[in-house]
Scaffold this active site. Structure first.
Site, short mmCIF file in Angstrom:
data_model
loop_
_atom_site.label_atom_id
_atom_site.label_comp_id
_atom_site.label_asym_id
_atom_site.label_seq_id
_atom_site.Cartn_x
_atom_site.Cartn_y
_atom_site.Cartn_z
N GLY A 1 35.90 -3.06 23.12
CA GLY A 1 36.56 -2.29 22.06
C GLY A 1 37.46 -3.19 21.21
O GLY A 1 38.59 -2.84 20.88
N THR A 24 37.19 -4.11 18.09
CA THR A 24 37.33 -3.84 16.66
C THR A 24 38.50 -2.89 16.36
O THR A 24 38.89 -2.74 15.20
CB THR A 24 36.04 -3.22 16.08
OG1 THR A 24 35.78 -1.99 16.78
CG2 THR A 24 34.86 -4.16 16.22
N GLY A 25 39.04 -2.26 17.38
CA GLY A 25 40.13 -1.30 17.15
C GLY A 25 41.47 -1.99 16.97
O GLY A 25 41.55 -3.22 16.97
N LEU A 64 39.32 -1.34 26.53
CA LEU A 64 40.06 -0.53 25.55
C LEU A 64 39.15 0.45 24.82
O LEU A 64 39.64 1.35 24.12
CB LEU A 64 40.70 -1.46 24.48
CG LEU A 64 41.47 -2.68 25.00
CD1 LEU A 64 42.06 -3.44 23.80
CD2 LEU A 64 42.59 -2.27 25.93
N ALA A 66 37.19 3.39 23.45
CA ALA A 66 37.34 4.83 23.66
C ALA A 66 37.38 5.54 22.32
O ALA A 66 37.79 4.96 21.31
CB ALA A 66 38.65 5.12 24.40
N SER A 125 46.76 6.45 29.25
CA SER A 125 47.55 7.08 28.20
C SER A 125 48.71 7.90 28.75
O SER A 125 48.56 8.61 29.76
CB SER A 125 46.65 7.99 27.36
OG SER A 125 47.45 8.75 26.47
N GLU A 181 49.53 10.45 27.45
CA GLU A 181 49.08 11.85 27.28
C GLU A 181 48.75 12.48 28.63
O GLU A 181 48.76 13.70 28.77
CB GLU A 181 47.85 11.91 26.38
CG GLU A 181 48.10 11.54 24.93
CD GLU A 181 48.74 12.68 24.13
OE1 GLU A 181 48.44 13.85 24.40
OE2 GLU A 181 49.55 12.37 23.23
N TYR A 214 40.88 14.52 25.76
CA TYR A 214 41.21 13.09 25.80
C TYR A 214 42.06 12.77 27.03
O TYR A 214 41.77 11.83 27.79
CB TYR A 214 41.96 12.72 24.52
CG TYR A 214 42.57 11.34 24.51
CD1 TYR A 214 41.80 10.22 24.21
CD2 TYR A 214 43.93 11.14 24.81
CE1 TYR A 214 42.36 8.94 24.20
CE2 TYR A 214 44.49 9.88 24.80
CZ TYR A 214 43.71 8.78 24.49
OH TYR A 214 44.26 7.52 24.49
N LYS A 232 41.29 10.45 30.28
CA LYS A 232 42.12 9.29 30.63
C LYS A 232 42.67 9.42 32.05
O LYS A 232 42.82 8.43 32.76
CB LYS A 232 43.27 9.13 29.62
CG LYS A 232 42.84 8.60 28.26
CD LYS A 232 42.42 7.14 28.33
CE LYS A 232 42.11 6.56 26.96
NZ LYS A 232 41.60 5.18 27.02
P1 NAP Z 1 41.05 2.41 18.29
O1 NAP Z 1 41.70 1.65 17.20
O2 NAP Z 1 40.54 3.78 18.01
O3 NAP Z 1 39.85 1.51 18.86
C1 NAP Z 1 38.98 2.02 19.82
C2 NAP Z 1 37.80 1.09 20.04
O4 NAP Z 1 36.86 1.78 20.88
C3 NAP Z 1 37.09 0.64 18.81
O5 NAP Z 1 37.00 -0.75 18.89
C4 NAP Z 1 35.69 1.27 18.87
O6 NAP Z 1 34.74 0.22 18.68
C5 NAP Z 1 35.55 1.81 20.27
N1 NAP Z 1 35.09 3.20 20.32
C6 NAP Z 1 35.34 4.20 19.45
N2 NAP Z 1 34.75 5.35 19.85
C7 NAP Z 1 34.11 5.05 21.01
C8 NAP Z 1 33.31 5.81 21.90
N3 NAP Z 1 33.04 7.11 21.70
N4 NAP Z 1 32.82 5.19 22.99
C9 NAP Z 1 33.07 3.88 23.23
N5 NAP Z 1 33.80 3.11 22.39
C10 NAP Z 1 34.33 3.70 21.31
O7 NAP Z 1 42.04 2.54 19.55
P2 NAP Z 1 43.37 1.70 19.88
O8 NAP Z 1 44.51 2.35 19.20
O9 NAP Z 1 43.09 0.27 19.67
O10 NAP Z 1 43.54 2.00 21.43
C11 NAP Z 1 42.98 1.14 22.42
C12 NAP Z 1 42.90 1.90 23.72
O11 NAP Z 1 44.21 2.30 24.11
C13 NAP Z 1 42.07 3.16 23.67
O12 NAP Z 1 41.42 3.32 24.91
C14 NAP Z 1 43.10 4.25 23.49
O13 NAP Z 1 42.65 5.50 23.97
C15 NAP Z 1 44.26 3.70 24.31
N6 NAP Z 1 45.56 4.19 23.89
C16 NAP Z 1 46.00 3.92 22.65
C17 NAP Z 1 47.24 4.39 22.26
C18 NAP Z 1 47.79 4.10 20.89
O14 NAP Z 1 48.86 4.63 20.55
N7 NAP Z 1 47.16 3.26 20.10
C19 NAP Z 1 48.04 5.13 23.15
C20 NAP Z 1 47.54 5.38 24.42
C21 NAP Z 1 46.31 4.89 24.79
P3 NAP Z 1 33.30 0.35 17.98
O15 NAP Z 1 33.33 1.56 17.07
O16 NAP Z 1 33.18 -0.94 17.25
O17 NAP Z 1 32.35 0.50 19.12
#
Ligand code: NAP
Length: 320
Positions: free
Chosen positions: A9, A11-12, A81, A83, A126, A128, A150, A154
């Site tokens: 993951g 690209t996120g 990461l 998701a 998370s 959450e 979600y 998690k």
């Molecule tokens: P993000 O910007 O949405 O990036 C998520 C990544 O997962 C993308 O690189 C995407 O890559 C891939 N992805 C999207 N939908 C998917 C699916 N259905 N199945 C598999 N891969 C998928 O998320 P982030 O903010 O970087 O968060 C990183 C991780 O931390 C996630 O697991 C998120 O749930 C967790 N998290 C984030 C936060 C926050 O505040 N940011 C808080 C708590 C937990 P491609 O589309 O290129 O495949």
């Protein structure tokens, strides 16, 4: 030989920031997208590292894909990461959200177990999972009470990770991450939605911003600090789970006021609370206690919610 880290993951938001952090530490970085040919590499490009990583395709839901990438990369640290990461969207796409998170996590754990390569695994959990905490800040001993597809997914990923650690001795741990933001956040997330709207309004768009509940309270931190916490978790002597948060909770209304004030605007003139945007269920109060991370990892958030608004505003002001 450079140490290889694999970021599932990449690209996120967090994937790109973690990749930059690991490159600066001297790692070779592999990263996955579900489709490397069509992936949006905008985040990687915007922070100037797109040509410094090995980007490969991997669908976390396909076990053979996961085994191949983990084997080929020879990664000694794996950061899972990938998701569907939006709580709101998880109510609209529960099956995609739950299957992606649960099967994806299970496939990574199962690949490391069957390959027997002793790679260390970080799984993005998370805050959450705790649901509404009330005034009692959640720590690593607080029971889960997930309130969205979600969060349920998690929570499941957390238990799978713990199960593989306890049953097979994997070095696998979950970061119970509370909200963290950066300019790389897409606009479907409320912080970026608010800041971008405030900028457009200050540029004269004349629009009104419609938001869901304004009385929800969250712990917002600065994402570049959170990716360092992920890395520290994998350098720790023992695999353990950690709450990663600032420890300060603020009402969304306060975030909105700060964001509009940063553009010289009075938010009350421009924002409407729209009940049709309420989620089927929402956490009102989310409080975190990140003391264990401070004590055992030496990690403490330096940036507050106000810093996050300022840093994201500065970045928007720099855009054309
Ligand atoms: P993000 O910007 O949405 O990036 C998520 C990544 O997962 C993308 O690189 C995407 O890559 C891939 N992805 C999207 N939908 C998917 C699916 N259905 N199945 C598999 N891969 C998928 O998320 P982030 O903010 O970087 O968060 C990183 C991780 O931390 C996630 O697991 C998120 O749930 C967790 N998290 C984030 C936060 C926050 O505040 N940011 C808080 C708590 C937990 P491609 O589309 O290129 O495949």
């Amino acid at each position: 030989m450079q140490t290889v880290a694999l970021i599932c993951g990449i690209t996120g938001q967090d994937g790109a920031l973690l990749a930059r952090f690991l490159l600066e530490k001297g790692y070779r970085v592999w990263g996955t997208s579900r489709n490397a040919d069509t992936a949006s590499t905008a985040n990687l490009v915007s922070i100037g590292i797109a040509d410094r990583i090995t980007l490969v395709s991997m669908d976390p839901e396909i076990g053979a894909d996961v085994i191949k990438v983990i084997r080929d990369s020879q990664a000694v640290e794996i950061y899972h990461l990938a998701a569907q990461s939006s709580v709101g969207r998880s109510f609209e796409r529960p099956v995609e959200t739950v299957s992606g998170i649960v099967l994806g996590t299970l496939n990574v754990l199962e690949a490391v177990r069957t390959l027997g390569n002793n790679a260390r695994v970080f799984v993005a959990g998370s805050g959450e999972c705790f649901g509404d905490t009330g005034q009692e800040a959640a720590d690593e001993t607080t029971p889960f009470n997930p309130g969205s597809p979600y969060a349920v997914a998690k929570a499941s990923a957390y238990w799978l990770t713990r199960n593989y650690r306890e049953s097979y001795g994997l070095f696998a741990c979950t970061g119970l991450l509370f909200n963290h933001e950066s300019p790389l956040r897409p606009e479907r997330f409320v912080t970026q939605k608010i800041l971008r709207a405030a900028k457009r309004i200050s540029d004269g768009s004349g629009e009104r911003l419609r938001l869901g509940r304004l009385d929800i309270q969250r712990d917002w931190g600065w994402a570049p600090e959170y990716v360092e916490a992920m890395w520290r978790m994998l350098q720790h002597a023992d695999p353990e789970d950690f709450v990663i948060a600032t420890g300060s909770t603020h009402p969304l209304r306060e975030f909105v006021a700060e964001a509009f004030a940063a553009f010289g605007l009075d938010w009350e003139q421009h924002v409407t609370e729209a009940p049709e945007l309420y989620r089927p269920s929402d956490i009102l109060l989310s409080c975190a206690n990140p003391e264990k991370a401070r004590r055992l990892l030496g990690w403490k958030a330096k940036f507050s919610m106000r810093d996050v608004v300022r840093l994201m505003t500065d970045s928007l002001a720099g855009e054309a």
